[in-house]
Motif scaffolding. Sequence first.
Motif, short mmCIF file in Angstrom:
data_model
loop_
_atom_site.label_atom_id
_atom_site.label_comp_id
_atom_site.label_asym_id
_atom_site.label_seq_id
_atom_site.Cartn_x
_atom_site.Cartn_y
_atom_site.Cartn_z
N LEU A 155 -22.62 61.78 69.30
CA LEU A 155 -21.27 61.73 69.12
C LEU A 155 -20.68 61.43 70.41
O LEU A 155 -20.85 62.09 71.64
N PHE A 156 -19.94 60.19 70.77
CA PHE A 156 -19.35 59.63 71.70
C PHE A 156 -17.64 59.99 71.66
O PHE A 156 -17.34 60.14 70.66
N ALA A 157 -16.96 59.77 72.89
CA ALA A 157 -15.71 60.02 72.58
C ALA A 157 -14.94 59.04 71.84
O ALA A 157 -14.04 59.48 71.07
N CYS A 158 -15.34 58.09 71.58
CA CYS A 158 -14.52 56.84 71.02
C CYS A 158 -15.46 56.15 69.78
O CYS A 158 -14.90 55.58 68.84
N ASP A 159 -16.82 56.42 69.95
CA ASP A 159 -17.67 55.81 68.59
C ASP A 159 -18.66 56.90 68.52
O ASP A 159 -19.26 57.64 69.13
N ALA A 160 -19.33 56.57 67.33
CA ALA A 160 -20.59 57.28 66.89
C ALA A 160 -21.49 56.45 66.47
O ALA A 160 -21.35 55.61 65.87
N GLY A 161 -22.88 56.75 66.68
CA GLY A 161 -23.75 55.84 65.82
C GLY A 161 -25.28 56.79 65.89
O GLY A 161 -25.50 57.43 66.98
N PRO A 162 -26.06 56.52 65.04
CA PRO A 162 -27.32 57.32 65.18
C PRO A 162 -28.24 56.64 65.96
O PRO A 162 -28.37 55.61 66.26
N SER A 163 -29.23 57.52 66.53
CA SER A 163 -30.48 56.86 67.02
C SER A 163 -31.68 57.49 66.43
O SER A 163 -31.60 58.67 65.92
N LEU A 164 -32.93 57.19 66.52
CA LEU A 164 -34.01 57.69 65.82
C LEU A 164 -35.15 57.94 66.68
O LEU A 164 -35.99 57.26 67.06
N PRO A 165 -35.29 59.20 67.19
CA PRO A 165 -36.47 59.72 67.85
C PRO A 165 -37.52 59.93 67.05
O PRO A 165 -37.28 60.04 65.61
N ALA A 166 -38.75 60.08 67.52
CA ALA A 166 -39.70 60.42 66.41
C ALA A 166 -39.34 61.77 65.96
O ALA A 166 -38.88 62.74 66.58
N GLY A 167 -39.90 62.07 64.88
CA GLY A 167 -39.81 63.36 63.78
C GLY A 167 -40.21 63.23 62.76
O GLY A 167 -40.47 62.16 62.09
N LYS A 168 -39.95 64.48 61.80
CA LYS A 168 -40.21 64.40 60.50
C LYS A 168 -39.07 64.63 59.61
O LYS A 168 -38.19 64.99 59.84
N ALA A 169 -39.16 64.17 58.34
CA ALA A 169 -38.12 64.43 57.42
C ALA A 169 -38.19 65.86 56.98
O ALA A 169 -37.05 65.99 56.22
N GLY A 170 -38.89 66.50 57.29
CA GLY A 170 -38.89 67.86 57.14
C GLY A 170 -40.16 68.32 56.23
O GLY A 170 -41.03 67.50 55.87
N ASN A 171 -40.55 69.64 55.91
CA ASN A 171 -41.59 69.93 55.25
C ASN A 171 -41.48 69.27 53.94
O ASN A 171 -40.69 69.39 53.40
N GLY A 172 -42.82 69.13 53.43
CA GLY A 172 -43.00 68.65 52.07
C GLY A 172 -42.26 67.13 51.92
O GLY A 172 -41.89 66.83 50.72
N ASP A 173 -42.36 66.67 53.00
CA ASP A 173 -41.85 65.05 53.02
C ASP A 173 -42.67 64.31 51.87
O ASP A 173 -43.92 64.28 52.16
N ASP A 174 -42.06 63.89 50.81
CA ASP A 174 -42.82 63.20 49.85
C ASP A 174 -42.88 61.52 50.04
O ASP A 174 -43.45 60.84 48.95
N GLY A 175 -42.45 61.06 51.04
CA GLY A 175 -42.07 59.66 51.09
C GLY A 175 -40.97 58.94 50.51
O GLY A 175 -41.06 57.67 50.35
N HIS A 176 -40.15 59.78 49.90
CA HIS A 176 -38.88 59.16 48.95
C HIS A 176 -37.55 59.66 49.77
O HIS A 176 -37.36 60.65 50.42
N VAL A 177 -36.74 58.88 49.79
CA VAL A 177 -35.34 58.99 50.07
C VAL A 177 -34.40 58.80 48.80
O VAL A 177 -34.55 57.94 48.00
N ALA A 178 -33.11 59.76 48.88
CA ALA A 178 -32.14 59.27 47.90
C ALA A 178 -31.21 57.90 48.11
O ALA A 178 -31.33 57.40 49.05
#
Length: 116
Positions: free
Chosen positions: A12-35
């Motif tokens: 979160l920046f003062a004037c704008d927002a945007g995501p960045s993608l560090p290495a990580g996991k989608a969480g325990n039980g990651d089944d390879g699917h997204v909504a």
Amino acid sequence: MRAPLPILTLMLFACDAGPSLPAGKAGNGDDGHVACLIDGQSEWTRDCRYDQDGAILTLRHADGGFRRFRIVGDGRGLEPADGAEGAIIRIVDDGMIEVAVGPDRYRLPATMGQRR
């Protein structure tokens, strides 16, 4: 073996927002699917699968279609890797963002942080 979906980090920046993608996991039980909502569907499903090859994230639809995104480190996090349509990224819940491109929408895990 499929690489785990990276957790998106929203800076979160003062004037704008945007995501960045560090290495990580989608969480325990990651089944390879997204909504996803594909081509104007009315209900979210977990029918979309993901694949990652380096900085390219591919979201695959059940009907064989797909969207490719480039993971970028400039505060936006994702940008379409091909095609003329831009992506709209918004926070939908604590720990979740929505990425929209044309009639397709995807919900991806996110962690929120503030840049100092």
